[in-house]
Design an enzyme around this catalytic site. Structure first.
Site, mmCIF file in Angstrom:
data_model
loop_
_atom_site.group_PDB
_atom_site.id
_atom_site.type_symbol
_atom_site.label_atom_id
_atom_site.label_comp_id
_atom_site.label_asym_id
_atom_site.label_seq_id
_atom_site.Cartn_x
_atom_site.Cartn_y
_atom_site.Cartn_z
ATOM 1 N N GLY A 291 0.922 -1.301 0.078
ATOM 2 C CA GLY A 291 -0.035 0.112 -0.045
ATOM 3 C C GLY A 291 0.985 1.342 -0.062
ATOM 4 C CG ASP B 41 3.582 -0.539 -11.421
ATOM 5 O OD1 ASP B 41 4.246 0.510 -11.743
ATOM 6 O OD2 ASP B 41 2.518 -0.316 -11.001
HETATM 7 C C1 GLA Z 1 0.520 3.126 -10.563
HETATM 8 C C2 GLA Z 1 0.227 2.135 -11.847
HETATM 9 C C3 GLA Z 1 0.971 2.231 -12.933
HETATM 10 C C4 GLA Z 1 1.079 3.809 -13.482
HETATM 11 C C5 GLA Z 1 1.033 4.570 -12.064
HETATM 12 C C6 GLA Z 1 1.066 6.326 -12.434
HETATM 13 O O1 GLA Z 1 1.499 2.701 -10.051
HETATM 14 O O2 GLA Z 1 0.228 0.838 -11.387
HETATM 15 O O3 GLA Z 1 0.689 1.450 -14.241
HETATM 16 O O4 GLA Z 1 0.055 4.148 -14.015
HETATM 17 O O5 GLA Z 1 0.178 4.365 -11.195
HETATM 18 O O6 GLA Z 1 2.280 6.571 -13.214
#
Ligand code: GLA
Length: 383
Positions: free
Chosen positions: A115, A165
């Site tokens: 989180g 990510d």
């Molecule tokens: C979260 C999402 C990513 C990206 C970011 C903002 O971490 O998982 O894919 O969109 O927000 O940059």
């Protein structure tokens, strides 16, 4: 982990790991087919796994007491609002991709703070995908693993996240950030000078509105594309829009859509420049771009919050500080600061003190470097 696994399942496991990440610059650009510049960090989620003769999936975690058992042929089609969702979502997507899975025992051990916006969920998805594939004696290119894990999060967990990510969790490289083109998925390693640390500061707040607002930002971007493409037919995403094109429509566009687009377009430019500055070892310029990114996220994209702003402001003037910004989706979570290695520890101490004084919240501060992506950590040992 191997010991805990043997106690739980009386079998010896293979262990896969995948890291969390910090995004240095390029926020809310991934789902607009733009550029991002994240690094994997040295906090991992480990998945220990062994095959089972039946077609069951048994899931345990060292961090959560709830245990789960699923039949592979009747996996749930909806999330259960539990940690197992990230594993089950991946299993479901592997099934949809035509991969025939085999029964498995799973033990998850997570080090990535949950989180905090450091992508513990992507790390769990990627490690789970590698574990499930290995048990099934199947192979997939890592880029497909990243895409499949993103699909699990989009379609099973219900968060419309971009690819950043999962991609960096797969491909992270020690000492490097990854410049990723989220349209073509072409990537380039960008060396991070050795004398600099990422000081990651967890505000310890996560405002409730974050997931709803995230999806709303995506819709606003899609709406902006619809508006912009009426005048500029070659526009399929905000990635295709230049700042001149946007300016030409300022007076006729909805002001909110204009601001959202302005952030995305200017952020893409900053990412590309930041990668060049890193390569040239020009950390002051990277720092300046990070500050600009924060202001743009705060004022135009409106995904910051009081605590993130205070944490960013608290860093100003501290020795060794090049620049910093909120990182991740926003509305809480962490800031990332680029700090001279020699000053990193005192920077962290002073920042913690300043933040605590301003908010009465004790932050969590991590001094990190760019780390490697997903891997097989240990092979099954046969007695
Ligand atoms: C979260 C999402 C990513 C990206 C970011 C903002 O971490 O998982 O894919 O969109 O927000 O940059």
């Amino acid at each position: 982990m191997a010991q805990a696994f043997e106690q739980e399942f009386s079998a010896s496991p293979e262990i896969f790991s995948a890291p969390g990440r910090v995004n240095l610059i390029g926020e809310h650009t991934d789902y607009n087919e733009g550029f991002v510049l994240p690094s994997a960090i040295g906090f991992y989620v480990g998945v220990a796994v062994s095959p089972r003769p039946d077609r069951k999936l048994l899931l345990r975690s060292t961090g959560f007491s709830d245990k789960f058992e699923f039949a592979l042929d009747r996996l749930p089609s909806r999330k259960l609002f539990a940690w197992c969702d990230y594993v089950v979502g991946v299993a479901v997507m592997l099934g949809h991709a035509g991969i025939s899975l085999k029964g498995a025992n799973f033990l998850v051990h997570g080090q990535v703070p949950i989180g905090a916006g450091l992508s513990s969920s992507a790390a769990l998805e990627v490690a789970s995908a590698l574990a499930l594939l290995s048990v099934a004696s199947q192979d997939l290119p890592l880029t497909d693993v990243a895409k499949l894990c993103q699909r699990a999060e989009n379609e099973f967990v219900g968060a419309r996240v971009g690819i950043m990510d999962q991609f960096v969790s797969c491909f992270g490289q020690e000492g490097h950030a990854i410049l990723l083109d989220c349209r073509s998925l072409e990537s380039k390693l960008v060396p991070i000078p050795k004398n600099v640390k990422f000081v990651i500061c967890n505000t310890k707040v996560k405002h409730e509105l974050s997931s709803g607002e995230y999806n709303r930002r995506r819709e606003e971007c899609e709406e902006a594309v619809r508006v912009l493409s009426k005048t500029y037919p070659g526009v399929y995403s905000l990635r295709d829009v230049s700042s001149d094109q946007l300016s030409s429509l300022k007076s006729t566009m909805d002001p909110v859509l204009y601001k959202r687009s302005k952030h995305v377009i200017s952020e893409n430019e900053r990412v590309v420049r930041a990668a060049e500055c890193f390569c040239a070892g020009d950390l002051d310029d990277v720092g300046r771009l990070m500050r600009e990114s924060h202001c743009s996220l705060r004022d135009d994209y409106e995904v910051s919050c009081r605590e993130l702003d205070l944490m960013v402001e608290a860093a100003e003037g501290l020795p060794g500080y090049y620049g910093g910004r909120m990182t991740g989706g926003g509305f809480g979570g962490c800031t990332v600061n680029l700090v001279d290695e020699r000053h990193a520890k005192t920077f962290a101490d002073h920042l913690a003190e300043r933040y605590q004084q301003a908010t009465k919240i004790s932050p969590e501060i991590m001094i990190c470097s760019a780390a490697n992506g997903a891997a097989l950590e240990s092979k099954k040992t046969t007695a």
